[in-house]
Design a protein around this motif. Structure first.
Motif, PDB file in Angstrom:
ATOM      1  N   ARG A  36      42.419  37.810  51.662  1.00 39.95           N
ATOM      2  CA  ARG A  36      42.947  39.170  51.333  1.00 39.95           C
ATOM      3  C   ARG A  36      42.252  40.333  52.295  1.00 39.95           C
ATOM      4  NH1 ARG A  36      41.948  37.613  46.364  1.00 39.95           N
ATOM      5  NH2 ARG A  36      40.162  38.929  45.889  1.00 39.95           N
ATOM      6  N   HIS A  37      42.172  40.027  53.521  1.00 43.40           N
ATOM      7  CA  HIS A  37      41.432  40.677  54.476  1.00 43.40           C
ATOM      8  C   HIS A  37      42.427  41.158  55.489  1.00 43.40           C
ATOM      9  CE1 HIS A  37      37.988  42.179  57.010  1.00 43.40           C
ATOM     10  NE2 HIS A  37      38.840  41.919  58.196  1.00 43.40           N
ATOM     11  N   LEU A  38      42.271  42.613  55.630  1.00 40.87           N
ATOM     12  CA  LEU A  38      43.424  43.242  56.480  1.00 40.87           C
ATOM     13  C   LEU A  38      43.057  43.393  57.921  1.00 40.87           C
ATOM     14  CD1 LEU A  38      44.166  44.260  53.636  1.00 40.87           C
ATOM     15  CD2 LEU A  38      44.349  46.619  54.592  1.00 40.87           C
ATOM     16  N   TRP A  39      43.975  42.750  58.670  1.00 38.76           N
ATOM     17  CA  TRP A  39      43.830  42.720  60.282  1.00 38.76           C
ATOM     18  C   TRP A  39      44.858  43.903  61.070  1.00 38.76           C
ATOM     19  CZ3 TRP A  39      39.997  39.851  62.301  1.00 38.76           C
ATOM     20  CH2 TRP A  39      39.423  38.987  61.441  1.00 38.76           C
ATOM     21  N   ILE A  40      44.278  44.285  61.818  1.00 42.02           N
ATOM     22  CA  ILE A  40      45.126  45.384  62.566  1.00 42.02           C
ATOM     23  C   ILE A  40      45.734  44.778  63.933  1.00 42.02           C
ATOM     24  CG2 ILE A  40      45.289  47.605  63.877  1.00 42.02           C
ATOM     25  CD1 ILE A  40      42.915  48.298  62.120  1.00 42.02           C
ATOM     26  N   TYR A  41      47.066  44.355  64.139  1.00 41.47           N
ATOM     27  CA  TYR A  41      47.499  43.707  65.030  1.00 41.47           C
ATOM     28  C   TYR A  41      47.712  44.531  66.405  1.00 41.47           C
ATOM     29  CZ  TYR A  41      49.263  40.000  61.764  1.00 41.47           C
ATOM     30  OH  TYR A  41      49.030  39.106  61.026  1.00 41.47           O
ATOM     31  N   TYR A  74      40.447  29.251  67.951  1.00 43.32           N
ATOM     32  CA  TYR A  74      41.226  29.665  66.957  1.00 43.32           C
ATOM     33  C   TYR A  74      42.393  28.726  66.983  1.00 43.32           C
ATOM     34  CZ  TYR A  74      38.578  34.012  67.807  1.00 43.32           C
ATOM     35  OH  TYR A  74      37.598  34.892  67.732  1.00 43.32           O
ATOM     36  N   PRO A  75      42.755  28.356  65.613  1.00 47.77           N
ATOM     37  CA  PRO A  75      44.030  27.580  65.533  1.00 47.77           C
ATOM     38  C   PRO A  75      45.085  27.881  65.763  1.00 47.77           C
ATOM     39  CG  PRO A  75      43.209  28.282  63.213  1.00 47.77           C
ATOM     40  CD  PRO A  75      42.131  28.674  64.391  1.00 47.77           C
ATOM     41  N   ILE A  76      45.524  29.283  65.998  1.00 45.64           N
ATOM     42  CA  ILE A  76      46.592  30.087  66.057  1.00 45.64           C
ATOM     43  C   ILE A  76      46.324  31.082  67.086  1.00 45.64           C
ATOM     44  CG2 ILE A  76      48.566  31.300  65.454  1.00 45.64           C
ATOM     45  CD1 ILE A  76      48.151  30.341  62.681  1.00 45.64           C
ATOM     46  N   VAL A  77      46.947  31.439  68.311  1.00 48.72           N
ATOM     47  CA  VAL A  77      46.848  32.197  69.468  1.00 48.72           C
ATOM     48  C   VAL A  77      48.030  32.741  69.479  1.00 48.72           C
ATOM     49  CG1 VAL A  77      46.013  32.607  71.669  1.00 48.72           C
ATOM     50  CG2 VAL A  77      44.543  31.172  70.325  1.00 48.72           C
ATOM     51  N   HIS A  93      35.901  45.409  62.150  1.00 50.93           N
ATOM     52  CA  HIS A  93      35.954  44.279  61.129  1.00 50.93           C
ATOM     53  C   HIS A  93      37.586  43.778  60.938  1.00 50.93           C
ATOM     54  CE1 HIS A  93      31.805  44.343  60.664  1.00 50.93           C
ATOM     55  NE2 HIS A  93      31.764  45.638  60.354  1.00 50.93           N
ATOM     56  N   HIS A  94      38.192  44.814  61.395  1.00 48.06           N
ATOM     57  CA  HIS A  94      39.863  44.516  60.932  1.00 48.06           C
ATOM     58  C   HIS A  94      40.656  44.249  62.423  1.00 48.06           C
ATOM     59  CE1 HIS A  94      39.358  45.850  56.944  1.00 48.06           C
ATOM     60  NE2 HIS A  94      38.333  46.642  57.447  1.00 48.06           N
ATOM     61  N   VAL A  95      39.798  44.220  63.674  1.00 38.71           N
ATOM     62  CA  VAL A  95      40.619  43.779  64.776  1.00 38.71           C
ATOM     63  C   VAL A  95      40.381  42.180  65.149  1.00 38.71           C
ATOM     64  CG1 VAL A  95      40.967  44.588  67.337  1.00 38.71           C
ATOM     65  CG2 VAL A  95      40.036  46.321  65.435  1.00 38.71           C
ATOM     66  N   PRO A  96      41.652  41.602  65.462  1.00 40.15           N
ATOM     67  CA  PRO A  96      41.411  40.278  65.971  1.00 40.15           C
ATOM     68  C   PRO A  96      40.874  40.448  67.430  1.00 40.15           C
ATOM     69  CG  PRO A  96      43.611  40.706  64.869  1.00 40.15           C
ATOM     70  CD  PRO A  96      42.920  42.135  65.446  1.00 40.15           C
ATOM     71  N   MET A  97      40.296  39.171  67.744  1.00 42.80           N
ATOM     72  CA  MET A  97      39.752  39.022  69.182  1.00 42.80           C
ATOM     73  C   MET A  97      40.823  39.352  70.102  1.00 42.80           C
ATOM     74  SD  MET A  97      37.342  38.188  71.294  1.00 42.80           S
ATOM     75  CE  MET A  97      36.010  37.169  70.623  1.00 42.80           C
ATOM     76  N   THR A  98      41.049  40.042  71.000  1.00 44.58           N
ATOM     77  CA  THR A  98      41.909  40.417  72.126  1.00 44.58           C
ATOM     78  C   THR A  98      41.289  40.475  73.437  1.00 44.58           C
ATOM     79  OG1 THR A  98      43.060  41.783  70.268  1.00 44.58           O
ATOM     80  CG2 THR A  98      43.823  41.917  72.625  1.00 44.58           C
ATOM     81  N   ARG A  99      41.876  39.699  74.539  1.00 40.98           N
ATOM     82  CA  ARG A  99      41.519  39.694  75.807  1.00 40.98           C
ATOM     83  C   ARG A  99      42.503  39.634  76.690  1.00 40.98           C
ATOM     84  NH1 ARG A  99      36.047  35.519  75.721  1.00 40.98           N
ATOM     85  NH2 ARG A  99      34.524  36.837  74.324  1.00 40.98           N
ATOM     86  N   GLN A 131      43.735  36.524  68.973  1.00 48.21           N
ATOM     87  CA  GLN A 131      43.416  35.734  67.741  1.00 48.21           C
ATOM     88  C   GLN A 131      44.681  35.792  66.643  1.00 48.21           C
ATOM     89  OE1 GLN A 131      40.182  37.172  65.667  1.00 48.21           O
ATOM     90  NE2 GLN A 131      40.570  35.750  63.865  1.00 48.21           N
ATOM     91  N   GLY A 132      45.086  34.537  66.434  1.00 45.31           N
ATOM     92  CA  GLY A 132      46.274  34.629  65.526  1.00 45.31           C
ATOM     93  C   GLY A 132      45.643  34.780  64.092  1.00 45.31           C
ATOM     94  N   ILE A 133      46.606  35.566  63.088  1.00 46.27           N
ATOM     95  CA  ILE A 133      46.088  35.537  61.965  1.00 46.27           C
ATOM     96  C   ILE A 133      47.278  35.037  60.938  1.00 46.27           C
ATOM     97  CG2 ILE A 133      45.737  37.211  60.115  1.00 46.27           C
ATOM     98  CD1 ILE A 133      43.478  37.189  62.172  1.00 46.27           C
ATOM     99  N   LYS A 134      46.728  33.980  59.978  1.00 46.84           N
ATOM    100  CA  LYS A 134      47.727  33.531  59.252  1.00 46.84           C
ATOM    101  C   LYS A 134      48.186  34.452  57.941  1.00 46.84           C
ATOM    102  CE  LYS A 134      49.076  28.940  57.045  1.00 46.84           C
ATOM    103  NZ  LYS A 134      48.694  27.609  56.694  1.00 46.84           N
TER     104      LYS A 134
END
Length: 234
Positions: A199-204, A38-41, A18-24, A94-97
Motif C-alpha cells: 500500500r505504498h504510493l509511487w510517483i511514476y 529490480y525484478p521489473i524495469v 520516498h515515493h519516487v522510483p529509482m530513475t536513471r 525501477q518497475g513497480i508491481k
C-alpha cells in the motif's frame, strides 16, 4: 531531459523522495545495473507522454505493447532494447508491481490545478488495463474511482481506502508546490501514481500537459470542473 529532471527534483523533497522510483539515464551499464537490482524495469522516452515507446524488462525478457522477447543474458537484452527503442533519449526506471488482485496493471492519474496560489485536486482517475499489458494506456483500459479500485479490486478496508485517498491528495499538493519553484507560471499537472502490495504510493511521472480526456473518461462532471478551474487558474 523532462522525466529525469522531474525525478531528480522530487527526490530533493524529504517527503516525496520516498515515493519516487529509482530513475536513471539509459546506458548499457545502467540497464545492466537496474535489471540486476529490480525484478521489473521500465524504459521510457524522456520527453514523450502517453506511453509511446515504452519497454518493460522482466530480467532478460523485453516486452512492448504487442510482443515480448526472451534473452539469455544482459548483453543480448541490451542489443534488443537498442533495436526496439525510439531514436531519442531514454530513462531507465525501477518497475513497480501495481496490480489488482486479478493481476491487472493499474495506475492513478491525479489532476491538480493552482487557483490563486493554492493547489487543488480536480479529480483522480484509476486506469485498469487487461492482464498482461505493460501499460494502462491502451484501448481496453477502463476508468474507475479510487474508492472502486481500493474496495473492489484491491480488497482494502474502508479505513485503508480513506488513507489512500488522503495520501494521494497530500502527495499531489506537495508535488504542485515543489514544481512551482521550477515553473512558477505553470498552473496544471497530471501526476501518475502506482500502489504496490504494501500500500505504498509511487510517483511514476509528472505530466505538465495533462489531457482533460482522462478525467472525462470517468465523469463529465470532473471534466467540466476542470474547465472551470482552468479559467480561474493563477
Amino acid at each position: 531531459m523532462v522525466k529525469l529532471r522531474n525525478a531528480r527534483l522530487l527526490k530533493k523533497d524529504p517527503v516525496l523522495v520516498h515515493h519516487v522510483p529509482m530513475t536513471r539515464p539509459f546506458s548499457q551499464e545502467t540497464l545492466a545495473y537496474m535489471v540486476a537490482r529490480y525484478p521489473i524495469v521500465y524504459l521510457k522516452p524522456n520527453d514523450l507522454q502517453r506511453s509511446r515507446g515504452v519497454l518493460r524488462l522482466d530480467r532478460y525478457r523485453v516486452s512492448t505493447k504487442f510482443t515480448s522477447y526472451k534473452h539469455a543474458n544482459s548483453a543480448a537484452t541490451y542489443r534488443r532494447v537498442k533495436r526496439l527503442k525510439l531514436p531519442r533519449s531514454y530513462v531507465v526506471q525501477q518497475g513497480i508491481k501495481s496490480v489488482t488482485k486479478y493481476q491487472q496493471p493499474f495506475d492513478i492519474r491525479v489532476h491538480i490545478v493552482r487557483v490563486q496560489g493554492t493547489w487543488y485536486t480536480v479529480g483522480a482517475v484509476v486506469r485498469i488495463a487487461p492482464k498482461g499489458m505493460i501499460t494502462t494506456d491502451c484501448d481496453r483500459s477502463t476508468a474507475h474511482t479510487v474508492t472502486d479500485l481500493c474496495r473492489n479490486y484491491l480488497g482494502y478496508t474502508i479505513f485503508q481506502t480513506r488513507s489512500i485517498r488522503r495520501s494521494l491528495v497530500k502527495i499531489a499538493t506537495r508535488v504542485g508546490m515543489l514544481m512551482t519553484r521550477r515553473r512558477p507560471r505553470h498552473t496544471e499537472y497530471g501526476i501518475d501514481v502506482g500502489i504496490d502490495s504494501h500500500r505504498h504510493l509511487w510517483i511514476y511521472e509528472v505530466n505538465s500537459l495533462p489531457a482533460a480526456v482522462v478525467l472525462r473518461s470517468l465523469s463529465e462532471n470532473l471534466y467540466y470542473r476542470l474547465l472551470a478551474m482552468r479559467r480561474q487558474a493563477s
